[in-house]
Design an enzyme around this catalytic site. Structure first.
Site, PDB file in Angstrom:
ATOM      1  N   GLU A 247       0.858  -1.184   0.000  1.00  0.00           N
ATOM      2  CA  GLU A 247       0.000   0.000   0.000  1.00  0.00           C
ATOM      3  C   GLU A 247       0.890   1.228   0.000  1.00  0.00           C
ATOM      4  OE1 GLU A 247      -3.586  -1.341   2.939  1.00  0.00           O
ATOM      5  OE2 GLU A 247      -2.255   0.231   3.638  1.00  0.00           O
ATOM      6  N   LYS A 249       2.383   4.386   1.430  1.00  0.00           N
ATOM      7  CA  LYS A 249       2.524   4.936   2.784  1.00  0.00           C
ATOM      8  C   LYS A 249       2.475   6.457   2.664  1.00  0.00           C
ATOM      9  CE  LYS A 249       5.152   4.804   7.039  1.00  0.00           C
ATOM     10  NZ  LYS A 249       4.423   5.968   7.469  1.00  0.00           N
ATOM     11  N   ARG A 254      -2.385   9.488  11.018  1.00  0.00           N
ATOM     12  CA  ARG A 254      -3.284   8.336  11.077  1.00  0.00           C
ATOM     13  C   ARG A 254      -4.510   8.680  11.919  1.00  0.00           C
ATOM     14  NH1 ARG A 254      -1.240   2.303  12.633  1.00  0.00           N
ATOM     15  NH2 ARG A 254      -3.235   1.203  12.578  1.00  0.00           N
ATOM     16  N   PHE A 339      -7.538   2.575   4.845  1.00  0.00           N
ATOM     17  CA  PHE A 339      -6.790   1.346   4.567  1.00  0.00           C
ATOM     18  C   PHE A 339      -7.258   0.134   5.369  1.00  0.00           C
ATOM     19  CE2 PHE A 339      -4.021   3.840   7.505  1.00  0.00           C
ATOM     20  CZ  PHE A 339      -4.074   3.005   8.617  1.00  0.00           C
ATOM     21  N   ARG A 414       3.302  -3.798  17.688  1.00  0.00           N
ATOM     22  CA  ARG A 414       4.206  -3.450  16.587  1.00  0.00           C
ATOM     23  C   ARG A 414       4.950  -4.720  16.193  1.00  0.00           C
ATOM     24  NH1 ARG A 414       6.442   1.408  14.893  1.00  0.00           N
ATOM     25  NH2 ARG A 414       6.002   2.528  16.830  1.00  0.00           N
TER      26      ARG A 414
END
Length: 559
Positions: A247, A249, A254, A339, A414
Site C-alpha cells: 500500500e 505509505k 493516522r 486502509f 508493533r
C-alpha cells in the site's frame, strides 16, 4: 472513600523508583476502591481526570490555580508565586499555602475522592462567559477543605504534572494483581476499549470471563496496530511468506473513524478526539461510509496547491485549530485515504484476515473527493513491487506498507505482519527527560535536550543522547516555556524533566554505547518536529531502537 488515601498513595509512589513496589502499592489501593469509583479512579492514579479520547479539558493554567488557592487561603498570589522559586514545584508551594491558611470554614468537610472528581468534571464542563471565575470558585472550595498533602496533588492533577511514575503498563499489571486476573486479558480489553476505568470494573466484577468477552465499542477508540521497518522490498516479501499487499505509505496523520448513524467521531493516533477540527472530513465520511455503524482507519493527508501531499505537520496544524476552522479548510485542504475496517454493524472484524477486511472496506466505501481507499498492489514479484515503490516516491509519498494477507488486526502491537519500506532510516520519536541551559545570549533558554526511550521492563525512560541542533530561536523559547513547569530537579546547568514531551529526531546512525544504561546512542541527532499527536507512552522503546540498529546494520550489509 477519603481523598487523603489517594494523596498518600501518590506520596508513596513518588518515594520509590521500583516498578514492582509501585505495582503492589497501586494494586493494594485498587482492592479497596468501591465498585462505583472504579470508572474514574484509575485515571486519577495516572494523574489524569478523563481518558485521552474524552474531549473534556480542565482549561486551568498556573495563574488561575494560584488565584483559587489565594481565594481559599487568604494568602496573596504573589507570595505563592515567590514560594515556587524556593520549592521548585507549584504543588509544594500550594501545600505550604494551605498549611498557613488564614481561615478554615466551620462547616469544612473532609474531602472525598468522589467530590474531588466531580468538582474537576464540573471545572472541565464549565465554558463560555464568566467560566474562568466559576472554575476558580469550584477549585477554591476544594482548597478550603483540603489538607496540605491533598492540595499538593489536586494542584498537580489540575496542571497534569503528576510525578508518580505510573504509566499504562504499570496500571495494567496492578489491575491484574488486584483482581487476580490474567494480565494478557487486561491488556487485550484495554487495547480494544482504551478505557482503564471500564476494564478495572470488569476485572473486579466479572473476572477473567468478563475480560475475555470484552469487544470493540463505538465511541471508544482501539489502540492502533503498528509496523516495523524492512530494509527493502525483497526482505518484506520474504517476511510475508512470498506474497504481500503493498500500500502507499502516505505522509499524513493516522486517524480512526467511528460512525454511529449520523454521528461521526474521528480520533488521532494518540486517540484524541479531533472531530471538530475537520468538519469537511466528517461530512465526507457520512457520504462515503454505507453502513449505519462502522469503525475504519486511514491516513489524513494535507494537499498542496500543486495536488501533491504536504508534510504531516500541516495536518497537525488543522488538528490544533479551534477557531476560524473554515479559513483553515481553505488554506490546508485534507484528504482521507482509508486502509482498514475493524467493525461493521455490530460485527468486530479484528480477528478477520487482512485481505477479507480489505475486500469489506472496498464494499462499504463509496469514494468521493475527500474520502478515498489507499492505493494498493498484491504481488509475489519483487520487480513489480519495486516499480510501485518508485511511483509512490515520485508522487511525493513516504514509501510503501507491506501487509501479510492472512494477518489479523493486533491492537497496540508493533509486529512484523505489517512492515514499512522507506528510502531512509526511520526517524525516532523520543521523550525529553532533561535539558541544559544555553550559553551567552541563550543563557535564559534551555539550549539542548536529553532524549529518553521507554524501557517497558522498568517503566523508565533511558537516555540515548542529547540533541541541540535543528532548533530555531523561537523553538527554544517555546520549549523553555513548555518544559519549565515540568522541571523535577536542577544540577548546575542541567535540569531533569518529567517525561511528558515527545519530539521527532533524525540522526546519522544508531551506535552501541556503554556510556548509557540503554546500551545505545544516537550519532548527530537533529530536531525535526514536536510530536503533539503523541504522548510519552507512544514514544519509541529501547526494543524499537535495537530493532532499528539491526535494520541499519542489515542495510550496511553487516548482518
Amino acid at each position: 472513600m477519603r481523598y487523603i488515601e489517594l494523596a498518600q498513595l501518590y506520596q508513596k509512589l513518588e518515594k520509590t523508583t521500583m516498578k514492582l513496589i509501585k505495582t503492589r502499592l497501586v494494586a493494594d489501593f485498587l482492592k479497596k476502591v468501591p465498585e462505583d469509583h472504579l470508572e474514574f479512579i484509575p485515571y486519577l492514579i495516572l494523574g489524569d481526570v478523563f481518558p485521552e479520547w474524552d474531549e473534556r479539558e480542565l482549561g486551568v493554567g498556573e495563574k488561575l490555580l494560584i488565584k483559587a488557592v489565594s481565594m481559599a487561603t487568604g494568602i496573596d498570589s504573589k507570595e505563592i508565586e515567590n514560594s515556587v522559586k524556593d520549592t521548585g514545584d507549584l504543588g509544594e508551594s500550594i501545600a505550604l499555602a494551605v498549611k498557613k491558611r488564614k481561615q478554615k470554614s466551620f462547616f469544612s468537610q473532609p474531602l472525598t475522592i468522589k467530590r474531588v472528581y466531580q468538582t474537576l468534571v464540573k471545572v472541565a464542563e464549565t465554558t463560555g462567559e464568566g467560566s474562568q471565575d466559576k472554575k476558580m470558585k469550584y477549585l477554591a472550595n476544594l482548597f478550603m477543605d483540603a489538607e496540605p498533602i491533598e492540595a499538593k496533588y489536586i494542584a498537580r492533577t489540575v496542571l497534569g504534572t503528576m510525578r508518580t511514575g505510573v504509566a499504562e503498563g504499570l496500571l495494567r499489571d496492578a489491575i491484574s494483581l488486584a483482581f487476580n486476573v490474567k494480565v494478557e486479558l487486561v491488556e487485550r480489553a484495554y487495547m480494544l476499549t482504551s478505557d482503564f476505568g471500564f476494564v478495572a470494573k470488569i476485572a473486579k466484577t466479572e473476572g477473567n470471563d468478563g475480560l475475555a468477552k470484552v469487544t470493540i465499542q463505538i465511541g471508544k477508540p482501539i489502540k492502533p496496530m503498528l509496523a516495523q521497518q524492512a530494509a527493502n522490498i525483497k526482505e518484506a516479501l520474504l517476511e510475508m511468506g512470498g506474497e504481500a499487499e503493498f500500500e502507499i505509505k502516505y505522509d499524513g496523520a493516522r486517524v480512526q473513524v467511528h460512525k454511529d448513524g449520523e454521528k461521526v467521531t474521528i480520533y488521532s493516533r494518540r486517540l484524541e478526539n479531533v472531530t471538530r477540527a475537520i468538519p469537511e472530513i466528517v461530512e465526507a465520511i457520512k457520504e462515503a461510509l454505507k453502513p449505519t455503524k462502522a469503525i475504519v482507519e486511514g491516513e489524513l493527508v494535507a494537499i498542496g496547491e500543486d495536488g501533491r501531499p504536504l508534510p504531516f505537520q500541516y495536518v497537525l496544524r488543522r488538528f490544533r485549530r479551534k477557531y476560524n476552522i473554515e479559513e483553515m479548510m481553505e488554506k490546508i485542504p485534507l484528504e482521507l485515504n482509508l486502509f482498514d475496517v475493524l467493525y461493521v454493524d455490530g460485527v468486530s472484524l479484528i480477528d478477520t484476515k487482512f485481505m477479507e477486511r480489505r475486500k469489506k472496506l472496498e464494499e462499504i466505501v463509496e469514494t468521493n473527493g475527500k474520502v478515498k481507499i489507499a492505493e494498493n498492489l498484491i504481488t509475489k514479484n519483487v520487480e513489480e513491487a519495486e516499480q510501485f515503490y518508485k511511483r509512490a516516491l515520485e508522487m511525493g509519498h513516504e514509501g510503501l506498507m507491506a501487509k501479510r494477507l492472512d494477518a489479523v488486526y493486533e491492537p497496540g502491537n508493533r509486529g512484523k505482519k505489517w512492515l514499512k519500506i522507506k528510502p531512509t532510516m526511520e526517524n525516532l520519536d523520543l521523550v525529553i527527560i532533561g535539558a541544559e541551559w544555553g550559553e551567552g545570549r541563550r543563557a535564559h533558554l534551555l539550549g539542548s535536550f536529553i532524549l529518553g526511550a521507554y524501557d517497558p521492563e522498568t517503566g523508565e525512560f533511558l537516555e540515548v543522547g542529547k540533541v541541540g541542533s535543528g532548533f530555531t530561536d523561537d523553538d527554544l523559547v517555546e520549549f523553555t516555556k513548555m518544559l519549565k513547569p515540568l522541571i523535577i530537579k536542577e544540577e548546575g546547568k542541567r535540569v531533569w524533566i518529567q517525561p511528558k514531551v515527545v519530539i521527532e529526531v533524525t540522526y546519522q546512525e544508531i551506535q552501541k554505547s556503554p556510556k548509557y544504561r540503554s546500551g545505545f546512542a544516537l550519532r548527530f541527532p537533529r530536531y525535526v518536529a514536536l510530536r503533539e499527536d503523541k504522548g510519552p507512552e507512544d514514544a519509541d522503546t529501547i526494543e524499537r531502537i535495537a530493532q532499528l540498529y539491526e535494520l541499519q546494520e542489515r542495510m550496511k550489509g553487516k548482518v
